[in-house]
Scaffold this active site. Structure first.
Site, short mmCIF file in Angstrom:
data_model
loop_
_atom_site.label_atom_id
_atom_site.label_comp_id
_atom_site.label_asym_id
_atom_site.label_seq_id
_atom_site.Cartn_x
_atom_site.Cartn_y
_atom_site.Cartn_z
N ASP A 109 5.93 -37.63 2.25
CA ASP A 109 6.05 -37.34 3.68
C ASP A 109 6.34 -38.64 4.42
O ASP A 109 5.91 -39.72 3.98
CB ASP A 109 4.77 -36.71 4.21
CG ASP A 109 4.57 -35.27 3.75
OD1 ASP A 109 5.58 -34.60 3.44
OD2 ASP A 109 3.42 -34.81 3.71
N ASP A 123 9.82 -29.92 4.83
CA ASP A 123 8.87 -29.15 5.65
C ASP A 123 9.56 -28.60 6.89
O ASP A 123 9.39 -27.43 7.25
CB ASP A 123 7.69 -30.03 6.10
CG ASP A 123 6.88 -30.58 4.96
OD1 ASP A 123 6.82 -29.94 3.89
OD2 ASP A 123 6.28 -31.66 5.14
#
Length: 145
Positions: A109, A123
């Site tokens: 991330d 995402d």
């Protein structure tokens, strides 16, 4: 057509993640817009928001099941551009994160808006695709009334 969307999402997602892993240290944060948006390298071993850490195989199974259902849905409703785009975005994002889980045991991330947990392009793709699919289904329901 859905496979083109899937491929584009996976390629973009994996290229950005590779750059983040090569150029940044874990937990390093680079301000892009001070106190608003940073690039922050996080190794997420859980699901969204880091919940249920250490459940790698559970997430792999869930991802495969969800992708299977989406492909079945896509083939049953083929023809709509909105279905193609939405399912392509969801599947591409899910596969992008699945690749990370299988290769590394965690998801990379890096998008950090400081008021929300750090997330990534995959995402975003899943969320946008899900929103488009919900909108499509809602419109179809209204047309059927």
């Amino acid at each position: 057509m859905v496979y083109i969307v899937v491929l584009i999402v996976i390629l973009l997602d994996q290229m950005v993640k590779l750059l983040v892993m090569e150029k940044m240290k874990v937990s390093e944060s680079i301000p892009i817009i001070k106190d608003v948006f940073h690039l922050t390298y996080v190794q997420n071993r859980g699901a969204a928001f880091g919940i249920l850490p250490g459940r790698r195989y559970l997430f792999i199974v869930i991802t495969v099941v969800v992708i299977s259902f989406l492909l079945i849905y896509y083939y049953k409703t083929r023809g709509s551009g909105m279905v193609t785009l939405s399912t392509g975005l969801i599947i591409g994002g899910a596969l992008g994160n699945l690749i990370d889980r299988i290769r590394f045991g965690y998801v990379v991330d890096y998008l950090d808006f400081r008021i929300w947990p750090v997330f990534n392009l995959a995402d975003s793709s899943v969320v946008i695709g899900a929103a488009l699919l919900i909108l499509y289904l809602w419109q179809q329901e209204k047309v059927g009334d």
